[in-house]
Scaffold this motif. Structure first.
Motif, PDB file in Angstrom:
ATOM      1  N   SER A 416      51.025   2.712-139.324  1.00  0.00           N
ATOM      2  CA  SER A 416      51.816   3.953-139.304  1.00  0.00           C
ATOM      3  C   SER A 416      51.950   4.481-137.883  1.00  0.00           C
ATOM      4  N   ALA A 417      50.886   4.309-137.058  1.00  0.00           N
ATOM      5  CA  ALA A 417      50.967   4.752-135.668  1.00  0.00           C
ATOM      6  C   ALA A 417      52.028   3.970-134.910  1.00  0.00           C
ATOM      7  N   ALA A 418      52.104   2.666-135.184  1.00  0.00           N
ATOM      8  CA  ALA A 418      53.124   1.845-134.528  1.00  0.00           C
ATOM      9  C   ALA A 418      54.522   2.306-134.916  1.00  0.00           C
ATOM     10  N   ARG A 419      54.717   2.568-136.188  1.00  0.00           N
ATOM     11  CA  ARG A 419      56.036   3.023-136.643  1.00  0.00           C
ATOM     12  C   ARG A 419      56.426   4.343-135.987  1.00  0.00           C
ATOM     13  N   SER A 420      55.465   5.232-135.839  1.00  0.00           N
ATOM     14  CA  SER A 420      55.769   6.529-135.223  1.00  0.00           C
ATOM     15  C   SER A 420      56.130   6.387-133.748  1.00  0.00           C
ATOM     16  N   HIS A 421      55.711   5.277-133.136  1.00  0.00           N
ATOM     17  CA  HIS A 421      56.058   4.998-131.735  1.00  0.00           C
ATOM     18  C   HIS A 421      57.270   4.073-131.620  1.00  0.00           C
ATOM     19  N   GLY A 422      57.905   3.790-132.737  1.00  0.00           N
ATOM     20  CA  GLY A 422      59.060   2.905-132.716  1.00  0.00           C
ATOM     21  C   GLY A 422      58.709   1.453-132.513  1.00  0.00           C
ATOM     22  N   VAL A 423      57.482   1.058-132.875  1.00  0.00           N
ATOM     23  CA  VAL A 423      57.017  -0.311-132.681  1.00  0.00           C
ATOM     24  C   VAL A 423      56.986  -1.027-134.030  1.00  0.00           C
ATOM     25  N   ASP A 424      57.619  -2.171-134.101  1.00  0.00           N
ATOM     26  CA  ASP A 424      57.638  -2.988-135.312  1.00  0.00           C
ATOM     27  C   ASP A 424      56.595  -4.099-135.148  1.00  0.00           C
ATOM     28  N   LEU A 425      55.471  -3.979-135.854  1.00  0.00           N
ATOM     29  CA  LEU A 425      54.403  -4.954-135.704  1.00  0.00           C
ATOM     30  C   LEU A 425      54.793  -6.331-136.228  1.00  0.00           C
ATOM     31  N   TYR A 426      55.611  -6.373-137.270  1.00  0.00           N
ATOM     32  CA  TYR A 426      56.095  -7.663-137.778  1.00  0.00           C
ATOM     33  C   TYR A 426      56.923  -8.369-136.705  1.00  0.00           C
ATOM     34  N   GLN A 427      57.788  -7.620-136.045  1.00  0.00           N
ATOM     35  CA  GLN A 427      58.612  -8.188-134.979  1.00  0.00           C
ATOM     36  C   GLN A 427      57.748  -8.623-133.792  1.00  0.00           C
ATOM     37  N   ALA A 428      56.710  -7.852-133.503  1.00  0.00           N
ATOM     38  CA  ALA A 428      55.814  -8.208-132.402  1.00  0.00           C
ATOM     39  C   ALA A 428      55.159  -9.564-132.646  1.00  0.00           C
ATOM     40  N   LEU A 429      54.823  -9.843-133.910  1.00  0.00           N
ATOM     41  CA  LEU A 429      54.254 -11.148-134.235  1.00  0.00           C
ATOM     42  C   LEU A 429      55.299 -12.248-134.135  1.00  0.00           C
ATOM     43  N   ARG A 430      56.501 -11.972-134.631  1.00  0.00           N
ATOM     44  CA  ARG A 430      57.555 -12.995-134.577  1.00  0.00           C
ATOM     45  C   ARG A 430      57.908 -13.346-133.141  1.00  0.00           C
TER      46      ARG A 430
END
Length: 469
Positions: A416-430
């Motif tokens: 949720s913290a990543a989403r609030s910062h506009g960070v897509d963790l799934y995309q970061a892995l891809r």
């Protein structure tokens, strides 16, 4: 904290209570593993007598005393030997991954080699080491300090293979999905120094060799009394090599690398005869083993005991895809919270090993990262369903993958913290940009050189769920 230099930032990046426990355990473990203090605890100079553990050497009988070393923990290892010997040291050459401003040497030259990919400076340093050996004789003593990463840092391809060939091969092997044993089987057999070839050259000139090492090999037993010479020392530039030419050929076949690796390397390995095999025994050398991969979990567990927290070592053999390992650790946390298996919460799960990240298409890379950071991001996604659960995953030497950070720490709030910062963790892995993602949510761990190199250390803290009445 002594080793984790940005702990204040990390505590602000998520569940501070859970993070504080994981960080405290990691810091205590890294402090205990520091090779400078490990060496100084067994090595001293008394007049002409050099004492290392239970053995001693009369230096008045030696013409020259040389220090050579390579590895990601080489800064602290070489400093310890340099400081003990002082003016007794003739010359030292250390190949490190990162030179620190706090490093202080008397007679040791420091070269910054390349890791994970070899570079020109490491190659130049290796050539200088070869010159030392070629000019040595029976009255000379070599003390070698070696830790993980030496295969890349001490880069010196055999005749007929270029440095660029070795760089390209290393890059291809690391992205192939092969394990470290398979990767080393190729790298050692194309090297003029690795796979025991440095020790072989020292033996050929009649000089004596004392080897001091840290083993990051998965499956090596925990250390015992480090003051006793270690009789089963294997691999690296100074010990017998457990891999074979047949292992190298199998790696090429099993991972479909014949048309990907540099042609000169494939041709050499396919046609090499028994005379090109790496050495398998050095009965006359004296070796000391400071730490092995299981030690980090053992020391971490003892740190948990001191904190009064239940803990268990899950495995010191952890291998495989890093993000999947993170998902698995999150699933364990959920099982513990729901059913108390395999240990009741609150508790800590400990693991070590060497997870890897398979990259089939380099064009997919849009950022930076490493296996520890990908494991932490994989955990963050799955741990959103495990309230308060936290994972710290680091490369114990202080740099994870292609970054200057040791790894990452994430918890059940990180998604949720990543989403609030506009960070897509799934995309970061891809896109293999987990460093950028973790940095934005204050979850990238910085240590600098730690003085050890025992691959990955993973610490999972799992709190008990608050039961509603």
């Amino acid at each position: 904290m002594k080793k984790i230099l940005n702990s204040e930032v990390l505590l602000k990046g998520g569940d501070s209570a859970s993070r504080a426990i994981a960080l405290q355990i990691a810091d205590a473990t890294l402090t205990r593993l520091d090779s400078y203090h490990r060496i100084r605890s067994i090595m001293r100079l008394e007049g002409d007598q050099l004492r290392i553990g239970t053995k001693s050497w009369d230096l008045s009988r030696k013409r020259n005393i040389y220090l050579v070393g390579a590895g990601k923990a080489c800064n602290h290892m070489a400093m310890a030997v340099d400081h003990v010997l002082g003016e007794r040291l003739t010359r030292g050459i250390a190949i490190v991954k990162i030179a620190e401003e706090t490093d202080r040497f008397n007679k040791t030259e420091v070269y910054v080699g390349g890791h994970p990919l070899p570079n020109e400076e490491g190659y130049r340093a290796s050539k200088e080491i070869l010159k030392l050996v070629e000019g040595a004789g029976p009255d000379d003593l070599f003390i070698a300090v070696i830790s993980g990463g030496s295969s890349a840092l001490m880069s010196c391809p055999r005749d007929g293979i270029t440095l660029q060939d070795e760089i390209d091969a290393t890059d291809i092997l690391l992205k192939s999905g092969a394990g470290i044993y398979e990767i080393n089987a190729v790298r050692r057999h194309i090297s003029a120094l690795n796979g025991g070839m440095l020790a072989k050259r020292i033996a050929q000139v009649g000089a004596e060799l004392i080897g001091i090492g840290i083993s990051d090999a998965v499956g090596t037993p925990a250390t015992g009394d480090i003051s006793q010479p270690y009789l089963a020392y294997k691999s690296t530039p100074i010990g017998p090599d457990a891999t074979t030419l047949d292992d190298a050929r199998a790696t090429i076949l099993n991972f479909n690398l014949e048309d990907k690796l540099p042609r000169r390397i494939v041709d050499f390995l396919v046609s090499a005869g028994a005379e090109e095999e790496t050495p398998k025994a050095f009965p006359n050398n004296t070796y000391y083993l400071l730490n092995t991969l299981p030690d980090s979990c053992i020391y971490a567990k003892e740190a948990c005991d001191e904190l009064g927290i239940s803990s268990m070592i899950v495995t010191s053999f952890l291998e495989g895809e890093s993000k999947d390992a993170g998902t698995f650790m999150a699933s364990l946390a959920r099982e513990i919270q729901a059913y108390g298996n395999p240990i009741k919460p609150p508790c800590v799960l400990l693991s070590s090993g060497e997870v890897t990240t398979q990259i089939q298409d380099s064009s997919a890379i849009k950022g930076h990262g490493g296996p520890g950071q990908e494991m932490a991001v994989g955990f963050a996604i799955a741990a959103a369903k495990a309230p308060g659960a936290c994972l710290l995953s680091i490369d114990t030497e202080g740099t994870d993958g292609t970054t200057s950070v040791a790894g990452g720490i994430t918890d059940s709030t990180s998604l949720s913290a990543a989403r609030s910062h506009g960070v897509d963790l799934y995309q970061a892995l891809r896109e293999h940009s987990t460093f950028e993602a973790l940095e934005k949510i204050d979850s990238a761990i910085f240590t600098g050189n730690t003085g050890t190199n025992l691959c990955d250390l993973n610490i999972v803290f799992v709190p008990a769920l608050e039961r509603k009445l």
